[in-house]
Motif scaffolding. Structure first.
Motif, PDB file in Angstrom:
ATOM      1  N   TYR A   1       0.809  -1.211   0.000  1.00 22.32           N
ATOM      2  CA  TYR A   1       0.000   0.000   0.000  1.00 22.32           C
ATOM      3  C   TYR A   1       0.844   1.264   0.000  1.00 22.32           C
ATOM      4  O   TYR A   1       0.474   2.264  -0.605  1.00 22.32           O
ATOM      5  CB  TYR A   1      -0.970  -0.029   1.180  1.00 22.32           C
ATOM      6  N   GLY A   2       2.000   1.223   0.646  1.00 21.59           N
ATOM      7  CA  GLY A   2       2.812   2.423   0.702  1.00 21.59           C
ATOM      8  C   GLY A   2       3.765   2.585  -0.461  1.00 21.59           C
ATOM      9  O   GLY A   2       4.023   3.693  -0.912  1.00 21.59           O
ATOM     10  N   LEU A   3       4.323   1.469  -0.970  1.00 20.35           N
ATOM     11  CA  LEU A   3       5.339   1.554  -2.012  1.00 20.35           C
ATOM     12  C   LEU A   3       4.925   0.803  -3.281  1.00 20.35           C
ATOM     13  O   LEU A   3       4.964   1.361  -4.358  1.00 20.35           O
ATOM     14  CB  LEU A   3       6.676   1.014  -1.491  1.00 20.35           C
ATOM     15  N   GLY A   4       4.553  -0.451  -3.165  1.00 17.18           N
ATOM     16  CA  GLY A   4       4.048  -1.145  -4.339  1.00 17.18           C
ATOM     17  C   GLY A   4       4.716  -2.480  -4.628  1.00 17.18           C
ATOM     18  O   GLY A   4       5.941  -2.596  -4.583  1.00 17.18           O
TER      19      GLY A   4
ATOM     20  N   HIS B   1       8.909  -5.275  -6.685  1.00 16.93           N
ATOM     21  CA  HIS B   1       8.423  -4.430  -5.602  1.00 16.93           C
ATOM     22  C   HIS B   1       9.405  -3.307  -5.323  1.00 16.93           C
ATOM     23  O   HIS B   1      10.558  -3.326  -5.772  1.00 16.93           O
ATOM     24  CB  HIS B   1       8.141  -5.239  -4.333  1.00 16.93           C
ATOM     25  N   LEU B   2       8.926  -2.336  -4.590  1.00 18.36           N
ATOM     26  CA  LEU B   2       9.733  -1.198  -4.161  1.00 18.36           C
ATOM     27  C   LEU B   2      10.017  -1.294  -2.672  1.00 18.36           C
ATOM     28  O   LEU B   2       9.227  -1.851  -1.914  1.00 18.36           O
ATOM     29  CB  LEU B   2       8.990   0.118  -4.432  1.00 18.36           C
ATOM     30  N   THR B   3      11.147  -0.747  -2.277  1.00 12.87           N
ATOM     31  CA  THR B   3      11.462  -0.564  -0.861  1.00 12.87           C
ATOM     32  C   THR B   3      11.986   0.856  -0.689  1.00 12.87           C
ATOM     33  O   THR B   3      12.234   1.570  -1.668  1.00 12.87           O
ATOM     34  CB  THR B   3      12.532  -1.564  -0.366  1.00 12.87           C
TER      35      THR B   3
ATOM     36  N   PRO C   1      16.126   6.718   3.763  1.00 16.98           N
ATOM     37  CA  PRO C   1      14.848   6.041   4.011  1.00 16.98           C
ATOM     38  C   PRO C   1      13.664   6.979   4.238  1.00 16.98           C
ATOM     39  O   PRO C   1      12.524   6.577   4.043  1.00 16.98           O
ATOM     40  CB  PRO C   1      15.131   5.198   5.264  1.00 16.98           C
ATOM     41  N   LYS C   2      13.932   8.219   4.601  1.00 21.75           N
ATOM     42  CA  LYS C   2      12.835   9.166   4.828  1.00 21.75           C
ATOM     43  C   LYS C   2      12.485   9.968   3.577  1.00 21.75           C
ATOM     44  O   LYS C   2      11.519  10.734   3.586  1.00 21.75           O
ATOM     45  CB  LYS C   2      13.189  10.110   5.985  1.00 21.75           C
ATOM     46  N   ASN C   3      13.252   9.775   2.496  1.00 17.55           N
ATOM     47  CA  ASN C   3      12.976  10.472   1.238  1.00 17.55           C
ATOM     48  C   ASN C   3      11.928   9.679   0.466  1.00 17.55           C
ATOM     49  O   ASN C   3      12.241   8.689  -0.194  1.00 17.55           O
ATOM     50  CB  ASN C   3      14.259  10.620   0.423  1.00 17.55           C
ATOM     51  N   LEU C   4      10.683  10.092   0.529  1.00 18.01           N
ATOM     52  CA  LEU C   4       9.584   9.345  -0.079  1.00 18.01           C
ATOM     53  C   LEU C   4       9.609   9.388  -1.594  1.00 18.01           C
ATOM     54  O   LEU C   4       8.926   8.585  -2.253  1.00 18.01           O
ATOM     55  CB  LEU C   4       8.248   9.898   0.428  1.00 18.01           C
ATOM     56  N   PHE C   5      10.395  10.290  -2.171  1.00 22.29           N
ATOM     57  CA  PHE C   5      10.445  10.423  -3.629  1.00 22.29           C
ATOM     58  C   PHE C   5      11.529   9.552  -4.256  1.00 22.29           C
ATOM     59  O   PHE C   5      11.620   9.452  -5.472  1.00 22.29           O
ATOM     60  CB  PHE C   5      10.674  11.883  -4.014  1.00 22.29           C
ATOM     61  N   SER C   6      12.352   8.934  -3.424  1.00 23.63           N
ATOM     62  CA  SER C   6      13.462   8.103  -3.893  1.00 23.63           C
ATOM     63  C   SER C   6      13.302   6.703  -3.319  1.00 23.63           C
ATOM     64  O   SER C   6      13.195   6.534  -2.104  1.00 23.63           O
ATOM     65  CB  SER C   6      14.790   8.718  -3.427  1.00 23.63           C
ATOM     66  N   VAL C   7      13.258   5.689  -4.186  1.00 20.39           N
ATOM     67  CA  VAL C   7      12.976   4.319  -3.748  1.00 20.39           C
ATOM     68  C   VAL C   7      13.930   3.337  -4.426  1.00 20.39           C
ATOM     69  O   VAL C   7      14.689   3.710  -5.327  1.00 20.39           O
ATOM     70  CB  VAL C   7      11.507   3.923  -4.067  1.00 20.39           C
ATOM     71  N   GLU C   8      13.885   2.090  -3.977  1.00 20.97           N
ATOM     72  CA  GLU C   8      14.664   1.018  -4.595  1.00 20.97           C
ATOM     73  C   GLU C   8      13.711  -0.018  -5.187  1.00 20.97           C
ATOM     74  O   GLU C   8      12.604  -0.235  -4.679  1.00 20.97           O
ATOM     75  CB  GLU C   8      15.602   0.382  -3.574  1.00 20.97           C
ATOM     76  N   PHE C   9      14.177  -0.657  -6.256  1.00 22.86           N
ATOM     77  CA  PHE C   9      13.366  -1.575  -7.058  1.00 22.86           C
ATOM     78  C   PHE C   9      14.006  -2.954  -7.059  1.00 22.86           C
ATOM     79  O   PHE C   9      15.221  -3.075  -7.264  1.00 22.86           O
ATOM     80  CB  PHE C   9      13.279  -1.027  -8.486  1.00 22.86           C
ATOM     81  N   GLN C  10      13.189  -3.987  -6.826  1.00 19.19           N
ATOM     82  CA  GLN C  10      13.657  -5.367  -6.928  1.00 19.19           C
ATOM     83  C   GLN C  10      12.739  -6.131  -7.871  1.00 19.19           C
ATOM     84  O   GLN C  10      11.521  -5.915  -7.878  1.00 19.19           O
ATOM     85  CB  GLN C  10      13.686  -6.035  -5.553  1.00 19.19           C
ATOM     86  N   LEU C  11      13.332  -7.055  -8.645  1.00 19.25           N
ATOM     87  CA  LEU C  11      12.613  -7.770  -9.699  1.00 19.25           C
ATOM     88  C   LEU C  11      13.017  -9.237  -9.684  1.00 19.25           C
ATOM     89  O   LEU C  11      14.208  -9.552  -9.617  1.00 19.25           O
ATOM     90  CB  LEU C  11      12.953  -7.153 -11.055  1.00 19.25           C
ATOM     91  N   TYR C  12      12.019 -10.121  -9.761  1.00 16.48           N
ATOM     92  CA  TYR C  12      12.273 -11.565  -9.783  1.00 16.48           C
ATOM     93  C   TYR C  12      11.359 -12.220 -10.815  1.00 16.48           C
ATOM     94  O   TYR C  12      10.136 -12.034 -10.772  1.00 16.48           O
ATOM     95  CB  TYR C  12      12.034 -12.181  -8.397  1.00 16.48           C
TER      96      TYR C  12
END
Length: 199
Positions: free
Chosen positions: A52-55, A70-72, A78-89
Motif C-alpha cells: 500500500y505504501g510503495l508497491g 516491488h519497491l522498498t 529512508p525518509k525520502n519518499l520520492f526516492s525508492v529502490e526496485f527489486q525484480l524476480y
C-alpha cells in the motif's frame, strides 16, 4: 490462448511469489539480498507493509504467476519518499520473454503518476545479466560498493512539485488500467508458449 496480466499483489499471492523467489535465495548465489527463504508469514507481512505504501506487482500467464517486482525505501535516504529502490524476480524458465520488461513498465508508470523522482537498483556484480537488463531499461550505473552495482533511473514525475508521492493503491483506475494493458502487451507470448506446460 495465453492470457497475460500484470497487476497489484495481495497477501494471497505470497505462496506463489515465494516459489518464484526461492531459487534466488540459495546460499552463495548472487541474485537476492538474502541467502535464505523467508517464512511465509514473514513474507506476507512484507507484502502487507509495502503493497500500500510503495508497491508490489505480479505478472501472470493464464493466471499463473511468472514474476513479480516491488519497491522498498532507499536505504541511503529512508525518509525520502520520492526516492525508492526496485527489486525484480522472474521465474527462471520464463526469463527473456518480456516479463521483467512488463513489470518494470507498469511500476515505472505507477511511480511517475505517483510523482516519485528517482529509483535505484542494487545488483550483485556477479550477475551481469541483471546489470545489462537494468541498463537496457535506462538505468545508469552510479558506483560499486561491497560487490554491488548501484544503478539509478531518473523518473519523470507527473507533479515535480508534489509535497509527497501518491501511494500506488490510490492511483486512479483511469491511469492504472491502461498502464496494466500496455505492460501485459510487452510479454512475448510466442516465446512463452512452449513453456506453458511447465505452469
Amino acid at each position: 490462448m495465453i492470457r497475460p496480466a500484470v497487476r497489484r499483489v495481495n497477501e494471497w499471492d505470497g505462496p506463489s511469489m515465494l516459489k518464484i523467489y526461492a531459487p534466488y535465495t540459495f546460499p552463495g548465489t548472487p541474485f537476492a539480498p538474502e541467502d535464505s527463504l523467508p517464512e511465509l508469514q514473514d513474507y506476507v507481512q512484507r507484502i502487507d507493509t509495502y503493497t500500500y505504501g510503495l508497491g508490489w506487482l505480479l505478472a501472470e500467464l493464464n493466471s499463473h504467476p511468472v514474476g513479480f517486482c516491488h519497491l522498498t525505501e532507499n536505504r541511503r535516504e529512508p525518509k525520502n519518499l520520492f526516492s525508492v529502490e526496485f527489486q525484480l524476480y522472474v521465474r527462471q524458465d520464463f526469463r527473456r520473454m518480456g516479463v521483467g520488461l512488463a513489470l518494470w513498465s507498469l511500476m515505472r508508470d505507477m511511480m511517475e503518476v505517483g510523482s516519485r523522482r528517482e529509483v535505484f537498483a542494487r545488483v550483485d556484480i556477479r550477475n551481469p545479466d541483471a546489470i545489462a537488463f537494468f541498463q537496457a531499461m535506462g538505468f545508469q550505473e552510479q558506483e560499486r560498493e561491497e560487490g554491488l552495482a548501484l544503478l539509478r533511473y531518473a523518473l519523470n514525475p507527473a507533479d515535480p512539485q508534489a509535497e509527497r508521492p501518491v501511494k500506488p493503491y490510490l492511483i486512479d483506475k483511469f491511469d492504472y488500467e491502461p498502464a496494466r494493458e500496455r505492460a501485459a502487451a510487452l510479454i512475448h507470448l510466442e516465446r512463452a508458449a512452449p513453456f506453458m506446460d511447465c505452469l
